[in-house]
Write an enzyme that holds these catalytic residues in place. Structure first.
Site, PDB file in Angstrom:
ATOM      1  N   LYS A   7       0.840  -1.197   0.000  1.00 51.11           N
ATOM      2  CA  LYS A   7       0.000   0.000   0.000  1.00 51.11           C
ATOM      3  C   LYS A   7       0.876   1.249   0.000  1.00 51.11           C
ATOM      4  O   LYS A   7       1.936   1.296   0.628  1.00 51.11           O
ATOM      5  CB  LYS A   7      -0.879   0.027   1.254  1.00 51.11           C
ATOM      6  CG  LYS A   7      -1.963  -1.049   1.294  1.00 51.11           C
ATOM      7  CD  LYS A   7      -3.120  -0.718   0.362  1.00 51.11           C
ATOM      8  CE  LYS A   7      -4.204  -1.794   0.353  1.00 51.11           C
ATOM      9  NZ  LYS A   7      -4.988  -1.839   1.579  1.00 51.11           N
ATOM     10  N   GLN A  64      -1.828 -12.453  10.241  1.00 49.36           N
ATOM     11  CA  GLN A  64      -2.149 -12.393   8.821  1.00 49.36           C
ATOM     12  C   GLN A  64      -0.807 -12.245   8.132  1.00 49.36           C
ATOM     13  O   GLN A  64       0.174 -11.881   8.780  1.00 49.36           O
ATOM     14  CB  GLN A  64      -3.043 -11.206   8.521  1.00 49.36           C
ATOM     15  CG  GLN A  64      -2.428  -9.894   8.972  1.00 49.36           C
ATOM     16  CD  GLN A  64      -3.433  -8.754   9.023  1.00 49.36           C
ATOM     17  OE1 GLN A  64      -4.626  -8.966   9.008  1.00 49.36           O
ATOM     18  NE2 GLN A  64      -2.930  -7.545   9.073  1.00 49.36           N
ATOM     19  N   ASP A  87      -3.211  -7.328  -0.506  1.00 49.33           N
ATOM     20  CA  ASP A  87      -1.885  -7.337   0.135  1.00 49.33           C
ATOM     21  C   ASP A  87      -1.854  -8.247   1.354  1.00 49.33           C
ATOM     22  O   ASP A  87      -0.805  -8.391   1.991  1.00 49.33           O
ATOM     23  CB  ASP A  87      -1.467  -5.914   0.537  1.00 49.33           C
ATOM     24  CG  ASP A  87      -2.463  -5.232   1.468  1.00 49.33           C
ATOM     25  OD1 ASP A  87      -3.681  -5.563   1.368  1.00 49.33           O
ATOM     26  OD2 ASP A  87      -2.051  -4.404   2.287  1.00 49.33           O
ATOM     27  N   ASP A 102      -4.108  -7.977  17.154  1.00 50.16           N
ATOM     28  CA  ASP A 102      -4.834  -7.312  16.091  1.00 50.16           C
ATOM     29  C   ASP A 102      -6.018  -8.159  15.637  1.00 50.16           C
ATOM     30  O   ASP A 102      -5.852  -9.345  15.299  1.00 50.16           O
ATOM     31  CB  ASP A 102      -3.844  -7.096  14.928  1.00 50.16           C
ATOM     32  CG  ASP A 102      -4.378  -6.193  13.849  1.00 50.16           C
ATOM     33  OD1 ASP A 102      -4.424  -4.972  14.083  1.00 50.16           O
ATOM     34  OD2 ASP A 102      -4.765  -6.720  12.785  1.00 50.16           O
ATOM     35  N   ASN A 103      -7.191  -7.560  15.626  1.00 55.55           N
ATOM     36  CA  ASN A 103      -8.386  -8.232  15.090  1.00 55.55           C
ATOM     37  C   ASN A 103      -8.538  -9.691  15.523  1.00 55.55           C
ATOM     38  O   ASN A 103      -8.705 -10.584  14.681  1.00 55.55           O
ATOM     39  CB  ASN A 103      -8.368  -8.192  13.557  1.00 55.55           C
ATOM     40  CG  ASN A 103      -8.745  -6.819  13.024  1.00 55.55           C
ATOM     41  OD1 ASN A 103      -9.519  -6.097  13.642  1.00 55.55           O
ATOM     42  ND2 ASN A 103      -8.200  -6.461  11.880  1.00 55.55           N
ATOM     43  N   GLU A 111      -7.697  -6.310  20.405  1.00 51.35           N
ATOM     44  CA  GLU A 111      -8.114  -5.196  19.566  1.00 51.35           C
ATOM     45  C   GLU A 111      -9.280  -5.662  18.698  1.00 51.35           C
ATOM     46  O   GLU A 111      -9.124  -5.931  17.523  1.00 51.35           O
ATOM     47  CB  GLU A 111      -6.958  -4.698  18.675  1.00 51.35           C
ATOM     48  CG  GLU A 111      -7.305  -3.418  17.921  1.00 51.35           C
ATOM     49  CD  GLU A 111      -7.539  -3.597  16.424  1.00 51.35           C
ATOM     50  OE1 GLU A 111      -7.814  -2.585  15.773  1.00 51.35           O
ATOM     51  OE2 GLU A 111      -7.432  -4.719  15.899  1.00 51.35           O
ATOM     52  N   LYS A 160       0.233   4.847   9.176  1.00 53.65           N
ATOM     53  CA  LYS A 160       0.140   3.443   8.782  1.00 53.65           C
ATOM     54  C   LYS A 160       0.823   3.206   7.436  1.00 53.65           C
ATOM     55  O   LYS A 160       1.257   2.102   7.149  1.00 53.65           O
ATOM     56  CB  LYS A 160      -1.337   3.015   8.682  1.00 53.65           C
ATOM     57  CG  LYS A 160      -2.035   2.954  10.024  1.00 53.65           C
ATOM     58  CD  LYS A 160      -3.335   2.157   9.969  1.00 53.65           C
ATOM     59  CE  LYS A 160      -4.398   2.890   9.154  1.00 53.65           C
ATOM     60  NZ  LYS A 160      -5.679   2.145   9.106  1.00 53.65           N
ATOM     61  N   TYR A 161       0.876   4.251   6.606  1.00 53.88           N
ATOM     62  CA  TYR A 161       1.398   4.064   5.256  1.00 53.88           C
ATOM     63  C   TYR A 161       2.620   4.913   4.952  1.00 53.88           C
ATOM     64  O   TYR A 161       3.169   4.832   3.871  1.00 53.88           O
ATOM     65  CB  TYR A 161       0.291   4.371   4.231  1.00 53.88           C
ATOM     66  CG  TYR A 161      -1.000   3.674   4.554  1.00 53.88           C
ATOM     67  CD1 TYR A 161      -1.119   2.298   4.367  1.00 53.88           C
ATOM     68  CD2 TYR A 161      -2.083   4.376   5.073  1.00 53.88           C
ATOM     69  CE1 TYR A 161      -2.303   1.645   4.699  1.00 53.88           C
ATOM     70  CE2 TYR A 161      -3.265   3.733   5.393  1.00 53.88           C
ATOM     71  CZ  TYR A 161      -3.368   2.372   5.211  1.00 53.88           C
ATOM     72  OH  TYR A 161      -4.515   1.736   5.538  1.00 53.88           O
TER      73      TYR A 161
END
Lengths: 663, 663
Positions: free
Chosen positions: B250, B310, B345, B381-382, B410, B523-524
């Site tokens: 990204k 992930q 991604d 995360d998630n 989270e 984040k990017y």
């Protein structure tokens, strides 16, 4: 590392209702009810879930299955009907439904204009895989669909096949449930007879039913059946009908000594003639009793017996089973006590006896004996003074064979013990109603009784009076008190009872100030009652019971809802059928001496009414009718004229709009 | 008939608290806590009961035992201390205590002037029977007492012996428990480290910590430790520190394409260098990381890692374990999707893989790897998009060896899933706090979080912002919003965190109207922050965190209580230590634009104050002091001067009365 158990069961099932103490006890319903089961069912991520409710009669093989549907916020619902008396069990199974997920996602992909060629192949493979679980025409249809989806046919025609309803049904029917989650417990529901939920009790002493100067008999009671049935009662409840002990027999007004010829208390059970399975000779024979039971049944009434597990010193069991009682070091049997008070006319059973199994069996046999004689309703005296595990076992045993049996727990004790008796199996329970008089405490108490989990196991049977309880309200409230307490009982609770003829004749003199004992109580002597007294509430009671019979809203409790009023002396509450076809709103003036006026703010939604709706109310007591609009309404209740309203809501009031078409 | 099981166990034990889902999950506490256990314990009749609380560390042999005491209405209580980290189990045993019953009744009999000769013999026999269970001096004393009670000694001297305290203690110690009831389940309590309950988190991107134009490193983060610790934070939380994938990387502002040199999202984990146990080379080496962890520890801080299960398509596992991912019919791996949205991604793990056991083990090993490197706090995360049973197993495995580990979930998802993750083992949980803004919804939400059963398993960790969440309030509320949301977070919840330096520097520009994404999100891309900006909230945050550190009332949540206010824009709530030695009352103006005034009606009892008491309040933010009296108090909050008060209540205000003695 600990080896995990199967980790691919991704669905979680929890928060299942109805559930009493995590399934330790059954929830209660009546036969014919639909049981609505709710649960939280969810999984990780965004996959769709399918869930089914599984149910069966206890002891039968093979689950019945109905689909559950999602409500809101991961809550699901399903239901099944209780077609037969007795226990049923249910549980839930749910699984991640990949086909359903794919099916829903496909629509989104198509709507977004994405190429779905690959998706159709994915779907085709799921369908092909389902053929291995399908049979007959299902299998053939699935094979056909799988082939089409992976064929060269146009995307449109393939999508059309996917969206046809039959394919989704086929895939649901033949879903892959290999990784389904089964809820960890099987939960029990007991289906009782309808009278478990809605019953109207009349208690009377048979020995007072005779001609003046005589000991009343079952035949005298039979002669009075039309009087009792005429008031609308459907359960005729008799205090113990067994031989009464002579030792330490109580006299008039609970005197510790009796004069020759005094009849004693029916609760001092057992004499030379026998005990709990024998009839007191002066009442008649077993045949007379059976005749009474049949005659009552012809009038739609059940005869309820009082079962009091205690004995007089003259009871045959004292000699036959001395080991069932507590022996004192001096060789005498321990009589009943609440130190320093002594009750020497009564021996309690020692539930810690080494012979407890035989004791339990013999007590259980008492019920079975009377069941054989046609009795199916039992009022159990002071069950809270007998070992609690006994009740769960005994009621379980009896209801396994006779699911039509009803047990009313006469326990006036601490709240948790009362609730436990209900959980352990009692069908109905006495309550604190007699001592709940103010608006706040009636509201609080009946709200508690009608909320889960209590409402799932505890069925109130409320009594404005009993032979032991002449409340202060009745002693000093005069006629309006008797009217209001009866209306409260009959409209707050689907089951209620009175001790008559004391109630309808307004008997209100206590033994002394501060006592709740009746002066010249029938517990210790034979009384004569003037049933034709013109002041009798007989007709009023008949009217209230007729209203109960004609209005199904009053025949169950769970819909009970209290409405705000501006006056602390005016109580307002409603009940309704689930479809709101029948809605009853009751107002009661809790001040038995003065006229009270005030406003009620009705919760119209609870009544099934729109905020803008005009509706008619019909006072089923006075036959008056009013037209109301909106939530706020004014009431005036004069205790000396009409201390209470029982309104039926007429939603279908015709207005000029109804005539538009014909003008 | 069914043969009953032992029927002489007459005591019922139910309603045990704390208990999460009938004991299916542990209740949570921190080491050093006293666990107060309550239960309904009762029996039939009037016999006295004795009850004990049994507890032990999970896996150890032999119960510790403490007596329970009756409260009110058949409720009993006992407690034990959690001296060590990890799991303990407890249960309850209770029995009908015939000696205690006899002992109590005897006093009543004596008071009523009854002859107690026979009673003394009964007591003597119970004592004699206890000798068979006693040893040593107990046995001797009991024998002596039994002999005396059955002797010819005077009634008075025998009664005196009965009433001597040591005899009751002896009989309690050697009670007949052969018919004791043991509660049907053993319930679990987990003792977490204190930071599980009280923690103050600071999230930052290491790569933005370097000099302008450079990629920040762990050494740069180390240089910033004093800045972070100076604001009073004790957990430094870093987004993933692993190699970032190149495939579909990204770009700036979440562009689906990146330019050469753009750093990508740290959550696209895994590249040629490695995956979840490898450090992104530009951040430094494993030694650098360990150095940072140690340096943080020296300042009393933990480094928390972000574990995101992930992978990027470049993650080594994609080649090593293709079976862990879902393969599509065309041979490609299924990327993350929320149809019609695609996240190419990222590959999610397929938790339904046949190789799930190996997958679980490998994921669990990721945590263990970092535990070995000194990390004990993980932000996950998630977690709601991974199979829920995995978490219960993995967290259980890790905490069995490392009970000091803390896991923050989270999960911003549906409420039941969030609660389930907490039950399954997560130590702390993200919340809906960011979207609770009105008085009613803050009150409702935080009340729900602090009531049983939720408070027993769910520990909120509230965040006014995160790299994903720039709320509308912060976008448009300017400085008062940043101040108020921080005070709300830090005083409503014992654990909270901010994403900095965006927070203290008031970063408030969203990518577009209606979005909660930051414009030019870290984040990017790598950002530079001017930490010395004079508008920084750094000092204000430091003050709030110092108040938290100095006031133990703010270091736990269960005492939280909301107080009525007359203005919908003014929120008032309090927290207190159990002994009320420390009481904090917070007022917040929820209107960030206008001055609001109003009255609060304080629940004085909750504050440990008498209705007639004069007390001083000290605003810990402004240092102002006021003297208040009674429940009603006036407040005025100008968002541009002081939008919030954090009052400490000073109960020990001296008055002239204190000087009386010295006058």
């Amino acid at each position: 590392m600990t080896k995990p158990t199967e980790g691919r069961r991704r669905v979680i099932i929890e928060g299942v209702e109805p559930q009493v103490d995590s399934g330790r006890f059954p929830a209660k319903r009546v036969v014919g009810d639909r049981v609505t089961v709710e649960a939280d069912i969810f999984t990780d991520g965004h996959d769709r879930i399918s869930a089914v409710l599984l149910f069966q009669k206890e002891g039968e093989e093979g689950w019945n299955e109905v689909p559950m549907v999602p409500l809101d916020n991961d809550r699901w619902e399903g239901s099944f009907a209780l077609k037969e008396l007795g226990r049923s069990v249910f549980t839930i199974e749910a699984w991640v439904d990949h086909y359903l997920t794919w099916h829903g996602d496909l629509k989104k992909r198509v709507a977004a204009g994405q190429d779905v060629t690959l998706q159709l192949v994915i779907g085709a493979r799921m369908i092909a895989s389902a053929t291995s679980r399908a049979e007959g025409s299902d299998r053939a249809s699935l094979l056909e669909a799988a082939r089409l989806l992976e064929s060269d046919a146009s995307i449109e025609s393939r999508l059309e096949r996917v969206y046809r309803e039959d394919l989704l049904a086929l895939m649901t029917r033949n879903a892959d449930r290999s990784m389904a989650t089964r809820f960890s417990r099987e939960l029990t529901i007991v289906a009782d007879p309808p009278r478990a939920r809605y019953s109207t009790w009349y208690e009377m002493f048979p020995r007072s039913a005779g001609a003046p100067g005589t000991h009343g008999t079952f035949r005298d009671v039979e002669a009075r059946l039309s009087y009792v049935a005429g008031m609308g009662f459907d359960v005729l409840y008799l205090p113990p009908i067994h031989p009464i002990g002579m030792a330490f027999r109580k006299g008039k007004n609970n005197s510790t000594t009796s004069q020759p010829g005094e009849p004693g208390s029916p609760w001092a059970i057992g004499g030379a003639d026998g005990g709990h399975t024998t009839i007191h000779a002066e009442l008649g024979t077993m045949d007379d009793f059976s005749h009474l039971v049949r005659a009552a049944a012809e009038r739609g009434m059940d005869v309820a017996l009082d079962i009091a597990f205690q004995v007089s010193p003259d009871h045959p069991w004292v000699k036959e089973h001395p080991e069932w009682f507590l022996m004192r070091p001096d060789g005498t049997i321990q009589y009943a006590e609440n130190p320093p008070k002594k009750y020497e006319d009564i021996y309690p059973f020692n539930f810690e006896t080494e012979d407890w199994e035989e004791l339990w069996k013999s007590l259980c046999d008492v019920f079975l004996f009377w069941v054989d004689k046609g009795v199916r309703i039992f009022r159990v005296d002071n069950p809270h003074t007998k070992a609690l595990p006994f009740w769960e076992w005994a009621i379980g045993e009896i209801k396994a064979k006779h699911p039509e049996a009803i047990f009313l727990a006469e326990a006036f004790t601490r709240p948790k013990v009362m609730y436990y008796l209900a959980k352990a199996g009692f069908t109905q329970s006495y309550t604190y109603f007699a001592w709940r008089n103010a608006k706040w405490d009636l509201t609080e108490y009946f709200t508690e009784l009608n909320e889960p989990p209590v409402r799932d196991f505890f069925r109130p049977n409320v009594w404005p009076n009993t032979p032991d309880i002449l409340t202060e309200q009745l002693q000093y409230g005069s006629r309006p008190a008797f009217m209001c307490r009866l209306v409260l009982a009959g409209t707050l609770s689907a089951s209620y009872g009175i001790y008559g003829p004391a109630y309808e004749l307004g008997e209100h003199v206590a033994r002394h100030h501060g006592s709740e004992e009746y002066m010249d109580s029938e517990k210790y002597e034979i009384r004569q009652w003037d049933l034709d007294n013109p002041d009798s509430l007989r007709d009023f009671i008949a009217r209230v019971n007729r209203i109960r019979r004609q209005n199904p809203a009053l025949q169950s409790d769970h819909s009970l809802r209290f409405h705000e009023t501006s006056n602390e002396q005016i109580l307002c509450y409603s009940k309704n059928t689930e479809d709101h076809a029948n809605v009853i709103v009751t107002f009661v003036n809790l001040d038995f001496h003065n006229t009270q006026t005030g406003f009620a703010d009705l919760d119209l939604e609870a009544l099934g009414l729109r905020p803008d709706q005009t509706f008619q109310v019909h006072d089923l007591l006075s036959d008056a009718r009013y037209t109301w609009h909106g939530p706020r309404t004014f009431v005036e209740l004069n205790p000396h004229i009409v201390p209470t309203h029982i309104f039926s809501i007429q939603r279908e009031r015709r207005t000029e709009k109804d005539y538009e078409a014909t003008i």
